[in-house]
Design an enzyme around this catalytic site. Structure first.
Site, mmCIF file in Angstrom:
data_model
loop_
_atom_site.group_PDB
_atom_site.id
_atom_site.type_symbol
_atom_site.label_atom_id
_atom_site.label_comp_id
_atom_site.label_asym_id
_atom_site.label_seq_id
_atom_site.Cartn_x
_atom_site.Cartn_y
_atom_site.Cartn_z
ATOM 1 N N ARG A 128 -9.331 47.504 93.509
ATOM 2 C CA ARG A 128 -10.694 47.977 93.325
ATOM 3 C C ARG A 128 -11.260 47.330 92.078
ATOM 4 O O ARG A 128 -10.527 46.971 91.153
ATOM 5 C CB ARG A 128 -10.747 49.502 93.204
ATOM 6 C CG ARG A 128 -10.114 50.079 91.952
ATOM 7 C CD ARG A 128 -10.190 51.595 91.932
ATOM 8 N NE ARG A 128 -9.550 52.173 90.765
ATOM 9 C CZ ARG A 128 -10.176 52.380 89.596
ATOM 10 N NH1 ARG A 128 -11.452 52.067 89.473
ATOM 11 N NH2 ARG A 128 -9.518 52.902 88.576
ATOM 12 N N PRO A 143 -15.328 44.545 85.777
ATOM 13 C CA PRO A 143 -15.366 43.893 87.090
ATOM 14 C C PRO A 143 -14.725 42.509 87.060
ATOM 15 O O PRO A 143 -14.678 41.837 86.027
ATOM 16 C CB PRO A 143 -16.868 43.814 87.399
ATOM 17 C CG PRO A 143 -17.483 44.915 86.593
ATOM 18 C CD PRO A 143 -16.669 44.971 85.333
ATOM 19 N N SER A 144 -14.234 42.096 88.228
ATOM 20 C CA SER A 144 -13.646 40.767 88.443
ATOM 21 C C SER A 144 -12.445 40.496 87.543
ATOM 22 O O SER A 144 -12.119 39.345 87.264
ATOM 23 C CB SER A 144 -14.708 39.675 88.247
ATOM 24 O OG SER A 144 -15.792 39.858 89.139
ATOM 25 N N ARG A 145 -11.789 41.550 87.113
ATOM 26 C CA ARG A 145 -10.580 41.462 86.280
ATOM 27 C C ARG A 145 -10.852 40.803 84.922
ATOM 28 O O ARG A 145 -9.910 40.362 84.246
ATOM 29 C CB ARG A 145 -9.463 40.697 87.010
ATOM 30 C CG ARG A 145 -8.984 41.385 88.297
ATOM 31 C CD ARG A 145 -8.494 42.800 88.000
ATOM 32 N NE ARG A 145 -7.843 43.431 89.127
ATOM 33 C CZ ARG A 145 -8.415 44.345 89.912
ATOM 34 N NH1 ARG A 145 -9.674 44.701 89.711
ATOM 35 N NH2 ARG A 145 -7.746 44.897 90.894
ATOM 36 N N LEU A 146 -12.106 40.746 84.497
ATOM 37 C CA LEU A 146 -12.429 40.223 83.173
ATOM 38 C C LEU A 146 -12.498 41.398 82.192
ATOM 39 O O LEU A 146 -13.555 41.743 81.664
ATOM 40 C CB LEU A 146 -13.747 39.441 83.213
ATOM 41 C CG LEU A 146 -13.724 38.184 84.088
ATOM 42 C CD1 LEU A 146 -15.086 37.520 84.132
ATOM 43 C CD2 LEU A 146 -12.666 37.202 83.554
#
Length: 211
Positions: free
Chosen positions: A8, A188-191
């Protein structure tokens, strides 16, 4: 079961250096209160990682019972596996996984026993059943049946039926004195946002880490 697609996105506000307290313990207190007020189940539950002389990492969940500028305190049986490993290598790591807030805190440092006075003060605050449990369990040792535990409980209840349950000599606290504390905020986006405090002679070095 294919779990490779279980993921997620972490939709949460970012973490900026300007929003951080210069003192990591004060910052931890702020996030701990956020977790408590958000209804996170057992916000004081933390993973405790230790390593003995055999080099094999070990980890379990324990409860944080106190923290201040001197460190983070938990209690256990001094004959347990974790205690033996801390005797061999008095260093540990802690992890607070506040997943509901997309946050985690990692702590590394040296470990020392708290004073007997501190252990006694906390032990006296425990429910009587927990006090008796501390006397009953030879933590981490093998046992043939639960019935033996229940038999020992009955014996200890009879032994201390007329008064307070005293502090066992084999039970007490440890303090993790932090040398490194990391605050992780999911993005978000694993950043993700990660900030690390590293103890220096004159205070704390604060640096942003790549996700």
């Amino acid at each position: 079961m294919d779990i490779g697609d279980m993921r997620r996105d972490f939709e949460s506000e970012g973490l900026d250096r300007d929003a951080l307290n210069d003192d990591p313990v004060a910052q931890f207190h702020h996030w701990f209160e956020d977790a408590r007020q958000a209804g996170i189940l057992e916000p004081n539950a933390m993973s405790l990682a230790t390593t003995g002389t055999d080099g094999m990492p070990d980890i379990r969940t324990v409860l944080l019972k106190y923290f201040d500028q001197t460190g983070f305190v938990f209690y256990t049986n001094y004959g347990s596996r974790k205690a033996r490993e801390l005797d061999e290598n008095p260093r540990a790591a802690l992890l607070f996984p506040w997943i509901g807030l997309n946050r985690q805190v990692r702590i590394q440092g040296r470990v020392e026993k708290v004073s007997k006075t501190e252990s006694l003060r906390y032990f006296a605050s425990r429910p009587r059943g927990s006090q008796i449990g501390a006397w009953v369990s030879e933590q981490s040792k093998a046992i043939t049946s639960r019935g033996l535990l229940e038999q020992k409980v009955a014996e200890i209840r009879r032994k201390f039926s007329d008064g307070e349950v005293p502090l066992p000599s084999f039970w007490g606290g440890y303090r993790v004195v932090p040398e490194r504390i990391e605050f992780w905020q999911g993005r978000p986006s694993r950043l993700h946002d990660r900030f690390e405090y590293v103890r220096q002679d004159d205070g704390w070095l604060i640096q942003r880490l790549q996700p």
